[in-house]
Design a protein around this motif. Structure first.
Motif, PDB file in Angstrom:
ATOM      1  N   SER A 238       0.856  -1.198   0.000  1.00 35.81           N
ATOM      2  CA  SER A 238       0.000   0.000   0.000  1.00 35.81           C
ATOM      3  C   SER A 238       0.885   1.238   0.000  1.00 35.81           C
ATOM      4  CB  SER A 238      -0.903   0.012   1.223  1.00 35.81           C
ATOM      5  OG  SER A 238      -1.612   1.239   1.316  1.00 35.81           O
ATOM      6  N   ASP A 239       0.411   2.276  -0.684  1.00 36.60           N
ATOM      7  CA  ASP A 239       1.140   3.541  -0.703  1.00 36.60           C
ATOM      8  C   ASP A 239       0.566   4.547   0.284  1.00 36.60           C
ATOM      9  OD1 ASP A 239       2.895   2.703  -2.706  1.00 36.60           O
ATOM     10  OD2 ASP A 239       1.488   3.277  -4.304  1.00 36.60           O
ATOM     11  N   ALA A 240      -0.498   4.145   0.945  1.00 33.35           N
ATOM     12  CA  ALA A 240      -1.160   5.065   1.876  1.00 33.35           C
ATOM     13  C   ALA A 240      -0.305   5.282   3.120  1.00 33.35           C
ATOM     14  CB  ALA A 240      -2.523   4.512   2.275  1.00 33.35           C
ATOM     15  N   ARG A 241      -0.255   6.529   3.558  1.00 34.23           N
ATOM     16  CA  ARG A 241       0.447   6.860   4.790  1.00 34.23           C
ATOM     17  C   ARG A 241      -0.580   6.980   5.920  1.00 34.23           C
ATOM     18  NH1 ARG A 241       4.154  11.914   4.611  1.00 34.23           N
ATOM     19  NH2 ARG A 241       2.128  12.896   4.383  1.00 34.23           N
ATOM     20  N   ILE A 242      -0.253   6.419   7.066  1.00 34.94           N
ATOM     21  CA  ILE A 242      -1.142   6.483   8.230  1.00 34.94           C
ATOM     22  C   ILE A 242      -0.399   7.181   9.365  1.00 34.94           C
ATOM     23  CG2 ILE A 242      -2.602   5.186   9.814  1.00 34.94           C
ATOM     24  CD1 ILE A 242      -2.468   2.834   7.903  1.00 34.94           C
ATOM     25  N   LYS A 243      -1.056   8.165   9.938  1.00 38.02           N
ATOM     26  CA  LYS A 243      -0.478   8.868  11.085  1.00 38.02           C
ATOM     27  C   LYS A 243      -0.954   8.183  12.367  1.00 38.02           C
ATOM     28  CE  LYS A 243      -0.269  13.444  13.261  1.00 38.02           C
ATOM     29  NZ  LYS A 243      -0.745  14.855  13.166  1.00 38.02           N
ATOM     30  N   ASP A 245      -0.889   7.898  16.717  1.00 35.53           N
ATOM     31  CA  ASP A 245      -0.678   8.578  17.993  1.00 35.53           C
ATOM     32  C   ASP A 245      -0.371   7.523  19.051  1.00 35.53           C
ATOM     33  OD1 ASP A 245      -1.071  11.280  19.526  1.00 35.53           O
ATOM     34  OD2 ASP A 245      -2.143   9.785  20.734  1.00 35.53           O
ATOM     35  N   ILE A 246       0.266   7.942  20.136  1.00 34.14           N
ATOM     36  CA  ILE A 246       0.652   6.984  21.181  1.00 34.14           C
ATOM     37  C   ILE A 246      -0.552   6.324  21.839  1.00 34.14           C
ATOM     38  CG2 ILE A 246       2.830   8.132  21.688  1.00 34.14           C
ATOM     39  CD1 ILE A 246       1.416   9.386  24.148  1.00 34.14           C
ATOM     40  N   THR A 247      -1.731   6.944  21.750  1.00 35.05           N
ATOM     41  CA  THR A 247      -2.933   6.371  22.378  1.00 35.05           C
ATOM     42  C   THR A 247      -3.715   5.457  21.436  1.00 35.05           C
ATOM     43  OG1 THR A 247      -4.250   8.315  21.760  1.00 35.05           O
ATOM     44  CG2 THR A 247      -3.171   8.354  23.920  1.00 35.05           C
ATOM     45  N   ASP A 248      -3.257   5.324  20.189  1.00 34.87           N
ATOM     46  CA  ASP A 248      -3.982   4.495  19.218  1.00 34.87           C
ATOM     47  C   ASP A 248      -3.854   3.016  19.549  1.00 34.87           C
ATOM     48  OD1 ASP A 248      -4.903   6.604  17.711  1.00 34.87           O
ATOM     49  OD2 ASP A 248      -3.199   6.583  16.332  1.00 34.87           O
ATOM     50  N   ASP A 249      -4.919   2.275  19.226  1.00 36.37           N
ATOM     51  CA  ASP A 249      -4.851   0.821  19.201  1.00 36.37           C
ATOM     52  C   ASP A 249      -4.301   0.459  17.827  1.00 36.37           C
ATOM     53  OD1 ASP A 249      -5.373  -1.912  18.833  1.00 36.37           O
ATOM     54  OD2 ASP A 249      -7.099  -1.870  20.186  1.00 36.37           O
ATOM     55  N   VAL A 250      -3.011   0.152  17.783  1.00 41.36           N
ATOM     56  CA  VAL A 250      -2.316  -0.041  16.507  1.00 41.36           C
ATOM     57  C   VAL A 250      -2.982  -1.124  15.668  1.00 41.36           C
ATOM     58  CG1 VAL A 250      -0.154  -0.814  15.451  1.00 41.36           C
ATOM     59  CG2 VAL A 250      -0.114   0.829  17.347  1.00 41.36           C
ATOM     60  N   ASP A 251      -3.247  -2.290  16.264  1.00 38.96           N
ATOM     61  CA  ASP A 251      -3.852  -3.400  15.513  1.00 38.96           C
ATOM     62  C   ASP A 251      -5.210  -3.013  14.948  1.00 38.96           C
ATOM     63  OD1 ASP A 251      -1.750  -5.144  15.939  1.00 38.96           O
ATOM     64  OD2 ASP A 251      -2.539  -5.812  17.864  1.00 38.96           O
ATOM     65  N   LEU A 252      -6.039  -2.361  15.776  1.00 40.31           N
ATOM     66  CA  LEU A 252      -7.379  -1.973  15.337  1.00 40.31           C
ATOM     67  C   LEU A 252      -7.307  -0.964  14.193  1.00 40.31           C
ATOM     68  CD1 LEU A 252     -10.449  -2.072  15.727  1.00 40.31           C
ATOM     69  CD2 LEU A 252     -10.216  -0.273  17.454  1.00 40.31           C
ATOM     70  N   LYS A 253      -6.428   0.017  14.302  1.00 40.11           N
ATOM     71  CA  LYS A 253      -6.317   1.045  13.270  1.00 40.11           C
ATOM     72  C   LYS A 253      -5.831   0.441  11.948  1.00 40.11           C
ATOM     73  CE  LYS A 253      -5.001   5.878  12.892  1.00 40.11           C
ATOM     74  NZ  LYS A 253      -4.464   7.042  13.644  1.00 40.11           N
ATOM     75  N   LYS A 256      -8.721  -1.644  10.369  1.00 41.05           N
ATOM     76  CA  LYS A 256      -9.710  -0.760   9.736  1.00 41.05           C
ATOM     77  C   LYS A 256      -9.192  -0.249   8.396  1.00 41.05           C
ATOM     78  CE  LYS A 256     -12.219   0.926  13.809  1.00 41.05           C
ATOM     79  NZ  LYS A 256     -12.541   2.129  14.630  1.00 41.05           N
ATOM     80  N   LYS A 257      -7.914   0.091   8.361  1.00 40.35           N
ATOM     81  CA  LYS A 257      -7.338   0.602   7.115  1.00 40.35           C
ATOM     82  C   LYS A 257      -7.277  -0.480   6.051  1.00 40.35           C
ATOM     83  CE  LYS A 257      -5.504   3.960   4.784  1.00 40.35           C
ATOM     84  NZ  LYS A 257      -6.293   5.178   4.450  1.00 40.35           N
ATOM     85  N   LEU A 258      -7.010  -1.698   6.473  1.00 37.55           N
ATOM     86  CA  LEU A 258      -6.969  -2.800   5.506  1.00 37.55           C
ATOM     87  C   LEU A 258      -8.350  -3.109   4.959  1.00 37.55           C
ATOM     88  CD1 LEU A 258      -4.468  -5.224   7.299  1.00 37.55           C
ATOM     89  CD2 LEU A 258      -4.044  -3.888   5.230  1.00 37.55           C
TER      90      LEU A 258
END
Length: 263
Positions: A238-243, A245-253, A256-258
């Motif tokens: 993927s070429d999409a960039r995702i920003k 934050d330290i409070t994000d649930d990395v796996d969940l985010k 969702k993007k996938l």
């Protein structure tokens, strides 16, 4: 003898009279009468016994009903208490959610402010260390030699060594320059500096560093970088960039993007 004969004669007459007076029908009536009296007595006795049993049964039923009514009241009280507890738990959960949200916002702001305070900082690894050294001067010499970066000592606000757990390597240097233009001028030459065995990087907060590590170790992430106070990542294929934050649930985010690449 004559008297005896008279008595026997009288007895015969009485016997004959009795035979004539007590018939079969009379005996039947007598038996019926006796049986009837016995049945009446048994009936009264049975009725009395049944009444006693009925009284005991009714009394026990009454006691049981009282207990059932008592249990019903207890159940109602328990339902009310449970409803109050459910309400209290919901309120506590709402309060906890608010507290967590506020804490995360505060943590995120604190991390942002800390990162912002480091925006003009540069970390240098591998710069040779010597006794009585002038760190600012050594940094300027190092940048000028392999990277041809003209950094003047007056452009440096502070430069000093950082504590290190490695005893067989020079301690890292933290360099604070006057503005982001100066920092950008230095950071653009990272590749040339690296060729001389020295590594330079942004001064990233501990929380952002941990976030970068988490993303770097994620199977769906192909690239991670830090830019202008924030952490970004690119997913595999993927070429999409995702920003992040330290409070994000990395796996969940990432999931969702996938699922929704266009969002």
């Amino acid at each position: 003898m004559e008297e005896m004969s008279t008595i026997l004669s009288d007895l015969d007459e009485i016997k004959s009279a009795l035979k004539k007076s007590v018939t079969k029908s009379d005996l039947t009536d007598i038996v019926k009468s006796i049986v009837k009296e016995m049945l009446e007595e048994n009936k009264k006795e049975m009725e009395t016994r049944v009444k006693e049993i009925e009284d005991v049964y009714m009394r026990k039923c009454g006691d049981l009903q009282d207990k059932i009514d008592g249990l019903g009241l207890e159940m109602e009280s328990l339902r009310e208490l449970n409803a109050k507890k459910d309400t209290a738990i919901r309120n506590l959960n709402a309060t906890l959610d608010d507290a967590m949200r506020i804490a995360n916002e505060a943590r995120s702001r604190s991390n942002y402010n800390e990162q912002y305070s480091r925006k003009n900082n540069i970390k240098i690894f591998g710069l040779k260390e010597s006794n009585g050294e002038n760190v600012s001067s050594e940094v300027c010499k190092m940048l000028k030699s392999p990277a041809k970066v003209e950094l003047k000592e007056e452009e440096i606000l502070a430069a000093h060594r950082l504590p290190s757990k490695f005893t067989n390597a020079p301690r890292p240097v933290i360099l604070k320059v006057k503005n982001t233009d100066i920092k950008s001028r230095v950071m653009k030459q990272r590749a040339q500096v690296k060729s001389a065995g020295i590594r330079i990087s942004h001064d990233v907060t501990l929380l952002n560093t941990r976030l970068v590590q988490r993303l770097s170790n994620h199977e769906n992430v192909s690239q991670v970088w830090y830019y202008n106070g924030s952490v970004f990542a690119k997913l595999v294929d993927s070429d999409a960039r995702i920003k992040f934050d330290i409070t994000d649930d990395v796996d969940l985010k990432i999931r969702k993007k996938l699922r929704h690449p266009s969002t």
